[in-house]
Design an enzyme around this catalytic site. Sequence first.
Site, short mmCIF file in Angstrom:
data_model
loop_
_atom_site.label_atom_id
_atom_site.label_comp_id
_atom_site.label_asym_id
_atom_site.label_seq_id
_atom_site.Cartn_x
_atom_site.Cartn_y
_atom_site.Cartn_z
N GLU A 199 -1.44 -23.31 6.04
CA GLU A 199 -0.82 -23.55 7.32
C GLU A 199 -0.65 -22.47 8.25
OE1 GLU A 199 -0.55 -25.96 9.96
OE2 GLU A 199 -0.10 -27.06 8.27
N ARG B 229 0.87 -1.18 0.00
CA ARG B 229 0.05 -0.02 0.05
C ARG B 229 0.93 1.10 -0.07
NH1 ARG B 229 -4.19 -0.79 4.79
NH2 ARG B 229 -2.40 -1.45 5.76
N GLY C 283 0.48 -20.26 13.90
CA GLY C 283 1.81 -19.76 13.29
C GLY C 283 2.52 -20.90 12.88
N ILE D 182 3.41 -23.82 14.24
CA ILE D 182 2.93 -25.16 14.85
C ILE D 182 2.30 -25.89 13.28
CG2 ILE D 182 1.68 -26.56 16.33
CD1 ILE D 182 1.39 -23.85 17.99
N GLU E 155 -2.10 -5.47 20.13
CA GLU E 155 -2.40 -4.42 18.93
C GLU E 155 -2.76 -3.35 19.87
OE1 GLU E 155 -1.33 -4.57 16.15
OE2 GLU E 155 -0.98 -6.89 15.72
N LYS F 76 -10.15 -19.00 13.76
CA LYS F 76 -9.13 -20.42 13.65
C LYS F 76 -10.10 -21.80 14.26
CE LYS F 76 -5.18 -17.63 14.99
NZ LYS F 76 -4.06 -17.20 16.02
#
Length: 430
Positions: A131, A48, A136, A138, A192, A207
């Site tokens: 994945e 961007r 992450g 794993i 965040e 997830k």
Amino acid sequence: MMRTRPLKVALLGCGVVGSEVARIMTTHADDLAARIGAPVELAGVAVRRPGKVREGIDPGLVTTDATALVKRGDIDVVVEVIGGIEPARTLITTAFEHGASVVSANKALLAQDGAALHAAAEQHGRDLYYEAAVAGAIPLIRPLRESLAGDKVNRVLGIVNGTTNFILDKMDTTGAGYQEALDEATALGYAEADPTADVEGFDAAAKAAILAGIGFHTRVRLDDVYREGMTEVTAADFRSAKEMGCTIKLLAICERSADGTSVTARVHPAMIPLTHPLASVRGAYNAVFVESDAAGQLMFYGPGAGGSPTASAVLGDLVAVCRNRLSGTTGPGESAYADLTVSPMGQVVTRYHISLDVADKPGVLAQVATVFAEHGVSIDTVRQQGKDGEASLVVVTHRASDASLSGTVEALRKLDTVRGVASIMRVEGE
């Protein structure tokens, strides 16, 4: 023999994860080529803000026209790490239409529109790998859809958000309140500036939808997942948990019903025994516990977020997709043949920990016990403390449906002797 013409990769997004993907592609280029059987070339990077300095990336590869990049026709694989619903959805489907396979880390999009994306990939004979969308670094998606493809998965129970686990772990180990623990997570970069997606369970719910869909061969969308955040968890809840030999985690729980005809998917805080493997997962780590018929109990553990761990998962998918490209094949697509019913939260059966503020006078416990009995919820233990006309009553139940517990709590609130329902916590993992 290695093919000399490189496989061309378009990178959509060059933030924390994207920049790390580009770095690894460059620094590990020889190893990746040896593993794939052909060199991989970064052919374009869509961003961007084109003026930002991006170390290690040729400025000539940078573009703000992501659509033109995925339409080029010579791109073999598109790596999408921009997140969100749009323009990611359109860019991915456009990539399929123009001959590219896709590697994505976009959990929100996959949870909402995974079926449509899989259909588009199949229509054009291309791969869709993701994945990195869950937990992450794993390895979890591939074991579920490939290694356990011959088994029957009955339950997936896990900590799939590092920010919330860090906060709850701090509350548990230091006695800190929620806001204090959140402030520390923010200062350390785990949370965040707006932590809503994490602390309110949206991230974990996306997830959970992905894991349930793969594990149970059934389409489960984000809207099918019951979601409850952890902002109301208090230091008092942790004290009660410790008295029960438990701790508190924000869990994603996907289960097949006992008769095998339906599934549920949910995200909420829960007490789990200290003896359970998930209880010892500390800091910002993730862990997922899988229960299946033949394999039994499996545990997947590791860093669940961050640039390097997530990039590791992206590169693993990139290698697999490039190998498929060379051999003219595709990997596993969507498996939704089971088409099981997704049941509402009210049908979930578990144990509960309820903390009530009540009047400290005779007969209160009998009134409360009567309400539980009238709604078919059996009491396991009761603990009461009183002082100066006020009392705290903690009730731990046997297993009951969520609908029965909700009816019980609604009736308790109407009792004159109940000043308030201080806390309701599910008890899992027993």
